[in-house]
Design a protein around this motif. Structure first.
Motif, PDB file in Angstrom:
ATOM      1  N   TRP A  62       0.830  -1.202   0.000  1.00 56.50           N
ATOM      2  CA  TRP A  62       0.000   0.000   0.000  1.00 56.50           C
ATOM      3  C   TRP A  62       0.868   1.257   0.000  1.00 56.50           C
ATOM      4  CZ3 TRP A  62      -0.807   3.026   4.685  1.00 56.50           C
ATOM      5  CH2 TRP A  62      -1.701   4.086   4.503  1.00 56.50           C
ATOM      6  N   ARG A  63       1.948   1.237   0.791  1.00 55.31           N
ATOM      7  CA  ARG A  63       2.826   2.411   0.887  1.00 55.31           C
ATOM      8  C   ARG A  63       3.747   2.556  -0.322  1.00 55.31           C
ATOM      9  NH1 ARG A  63       4.597   1.924   7.204  1.00 55.31           N
ATOM     10  NH2 ARG A  63       2.711   2.866   8.060  1.00 55.31           N
ATOM     11  N   HIS A  64       4.014   1.457  -1.001  1.00 56.27           N
ATOM     12  CA  HIS A  64       4.939   1.453  -2.138  1.00 56.27           C
ATOM     13  C   HIS A  64       4.258   0.827  -3.355  1.00 56.27           C
ATOM     14  CE1 HIS A  64       8.140   2.478   0.676  1.00 56.27           C
ATOM     15  NE2 HIS A  64       7.651   1.549   1.467  1.00 56.27           N
ATOM     16  N   PRO A  65       3.278   1.506  -3.932  1.00 58.93           N
ATOM     17  CA  PRO A  65       2.522   0.916  -5.035  1.00 58.93           C
ATOM     18  C   PRO A  65       3.372   0.588  -6.262  1.00 58.93           C
ATOM     19  CG  PRO A  65       1.911   3.210  -4.729  1.00 58.93           C
ATOM     20  CD  PRO A  65       2.805   2.839  -3.592  1.00 58.93           C
ATOM     21  N   ALA A  66       4.565   1.142  -6.359  1.00 63.31           N
ATOM     22  CA  ALA A  66       5.439   0.813  -7.484  1.00 63.31           C
ATOM     23  C   ALA A  66       5.804  -0.674  -7.484  1.00 63.31           C
ATOM     24  CB  ALA A  66       6.703   1.659  -7.451  1.00 63.31           C
ATOM     25  N   CYS A  67       5.791  -1.308  -6.308  1.00 63.26           N
ATOM     26  CA  CYS A  67       6.110  -2.745  -6.258  1.00 63.26           C
ATOM     27  C   CYS A  67       5.006  -3.583  -6.902  1.00 63.26           C
ATOM     28  CB  CYS A  67       6.393  -3.200  -4.830  1.00 63.26           C
ATOM     29  SG  CYS A  67       4.961  -3.453  -3.784  1.00 63.26           S
ATOM     30  N   LEU A  68       3.880  -2.953  -7.214  1.00 63.94           N
ATOM     31  CA  LEU A  68       2.761  -3.666  -7.830  1.00 63.94           C
ATOM     32  C   LEU A  68       2.723  -3.489  -9.345  1.00 63.94           C
ATOM     33  CD1 LEU A  68       0.057  -2.719  -5.197  1.00 63.94           C
ATOM     34  CD2 LEU A  68       1.471  -4.792  -5.286  1.00 63.94           C
ATOM     35  N   ALA A  69       3.748  -2.836  -9.880  1.00 63.63           N
ATOM     36  CA  ALA A  69       3.808  -2.613 -11.332  1.00 63.63           C
ATOM     37  C   ALA A  69       4.361  -3.855 -12.021  1.00 63.63           C
ATOM     38  CB  ALA A  69       4.679  -1.411 -11.644  1.00 63.63           C
ATOM     39  N   GLY A  70       3.870  -4.119 -13.208  1.00 63.98           N
ATOM     40  CA  GLY A  70       4.361  -5.250 -13.987  1.00 63.98           C
ATOM     41  C   GLY A  70       3.338  -6.355 -14.079  1.00 63.98           C
ATOM     42  N   ASP A  71       3.790  -7.461 -14.631  1.00 64.06           N
ATOM     43  CA  ASP A  71       2.861  -8.584 -14.787  1.00 64.06           C
ATOM     44  C   ASP A  71       2.675  -9.317 -13.460  1.00 64.06           C
ATOM     45  OD1 ASP A  71       4.979 -10.405 -14.415  1.00 64.06           O
ATOM     46  OD2 ASP A  71       5.276 -10.701 -16.553  1.00 64.06           O
ATOM     47  N   TRP A  77       6.547 -12.261  -7.238  1.00 64.08           N
ATOM     48  CA  TRP A  77       7.920 -12.441  -6.754  1.00 64.08           C
ATOM     49  C   TRP A  77       8.345 -11.287  -5.860  1.00 64.08           C
ATOM     50  CZ3 TRP A  77      10.147 -16.802  -6.277  1.00 64.08           C
ATOM     51  CH2 TRP A  77       9.866 -17.843  -7.168  1.00 64.08           C
ATOM     52  N   ARG A  78       7.982 -10.056  -6.227  1.00 65.35           N
ATOM     53  CA  ARG A  78       8.329  -8.906  -5.375  1.00 65.35           C
ATOM     54  C   ARG A  78       7.666  -9.011  -4.010  1.00 65.35           C
ATOM     55  NH1 ARG A  78       6.605  -5.605  -9.501  1.00 65.35           N
ATOM     56  NH2 ARG A  78       8.165  -5.732 -11.103  1.00 65.35           N
ATOM     57  N   LEU A  79       6.394  -9.384  -4.006  1.00 67.12           N
ATOM     58  CA  LEU A  79       5.677  -9.500  -2.739  1.00 67.12           C
ATOM     59  C   LEU A  79       6.246 -10.628  -1.877  1.00 67.12           C
ATOM     60  CD1 LEU A  79       2.047  -8.895  -3.996  1.00 67.12           C
ATOM     61  CD2 LEU A  79       3.432  -7.340  -2.586  1.00 67.12           C
ATOM     62  N   LEU A  80       6.619 -11.739  -2.500  1.00 62.45           N
ATOM     63  CA  LEU A  80       7.206 -12.839  -1.734  1.00 62.45           C
ATOM     64  C   LEU A  80       8.570 -12.442  -1.166  1.00 62.45           C
ATOM     65  CD1 LEU A  80       6.173 -15.943  -3.861  1.00 62.45           C
ATOM     66  CD2 LEU A  80       5.158 -15.111  -1.719  1.00 62.45           C
ATOM     67  N   ARG A  81       9.286 -11.615  -1.892  1.00 58.29           N
ATOM     68  CA  ARG A  81      10.565 -11.122  -1.364  1.00 58.29           C
ATOM     69  C   ARG A  81      10.333 -10.223  -0.151  1.00 58.29           C
ATOM     70  NH1 ARG A  81      15.727  -9.298  -4.693  1.00 58.29           N
ATOM     71  NH2 ARG A  81      17.065  -9.002  -2.892  1.00 58.29           N
ATOM     72  N   VAL A  82       9.290  -9.390  -0.207  1.00 56.19           N
ATOM     73  CA  VAL A  82       8.940  -8.560   0.945  1.00 56.19           C
ATOM     74  C   VAL A  82       8.597  -9.456   2.133  1.00 56.19           C
ATOM     75  CG1 VAL A  82       7.221  -6.931   1.856  1.00 56.19           C
ATOM     76  CG2 VAL A  82       8.205  -6.567  -0.412  1.00 56.19           C
ATOM     77  N   VAL A  83       7.819 -10.501   1.894  1.00 55.02           N
ATOM     78  CA  VAL A  83       7.465 -11.447   2.959  1.00 55.02           C
ATOM     79  C   VAL A  83       8.728 -12.063   3.545  1.00 55.02           C
ATOM     80  CG1 VAL A  83       6.382 -13.695   3.399  1.00 55.02           C
ATOM     81  CG2 VAL A  83       5.132 -11.936   2.142  1.00 55.02           C
TER      82      VAL A  83
END
Length: 102
Positions: A62-71, A77-83
Motif C-alpha cells: 500500500w505504501r509502495h505501489p510501485a512494487c505492484l507494477a508489472g505482470d 515475486w516482489r511480494l514474496l521477497r517482501v514477505v
C-alpha cells in the motif's frame, strides 16, 4: 449499489464502501494473499506470526505501489521477497534459513 466483478474475475469484487486504498489492498490480497501467507507460514513456522508478516507486507504494498507494477508473476515475486525480508527481521531462525538458502 451492488459489487461488480473486476476484470480479473469474480473473486476480486469491489465492495461499495471501499476507498481506493482499501480496494488496492483487497485486490493484492485476493490475487497474492494465499501464496504470501503460505510462504510466511513456512518461514516463521507459526500461523499467527505469518499473519502478522502478511499484514506488514500488505501495508508495504500500500505504501509502495510501485512494487505492484508489472505482470502478475513479477508482482508475486516482489511480494514474496517482501514477505521473506519481513519474516527474517522477526526471527533469527528465519534469518539463518534465508542465509542458508542464498
Amino acid at each position: 449499489m451492488a459489487a461488480a466483478p473486476s476484470g480479473r474475475g469474480a473473486r476480486e469484487q469491489r465492495h461499495p464502501h471501499d476507498t481506493a486504498d482499501e480496494a488496492l489492498v483487497r485486490a493484492v490480497f485476493n490475487e497474492h494473499g494465499r501464496a504470501m501467507l503460505a510462504y510466511a507460514t513456512v518461514l516463521t513456522g507459526d500461523r499467527p506470526a505469518a499473519e502478522d508478516v502478511l499484514h506488514q507486507a500488505l501495508i508495504h504494498a500500500w505504501r509502495h505501489p510501485a512494487c505492484l507494477a508489472g505482470d502478475r508473476t513479477a508482482v508475486r515475486w516482489r511480494l514474496l521477497r517482501v514477505v521473506r525480508d519481513l519474516a527474517s527481521e522477526r526471527s533469527p531462525a528465519t534469518s539463518r534459513l534465508n542465509l542458508a538458502a542464498r
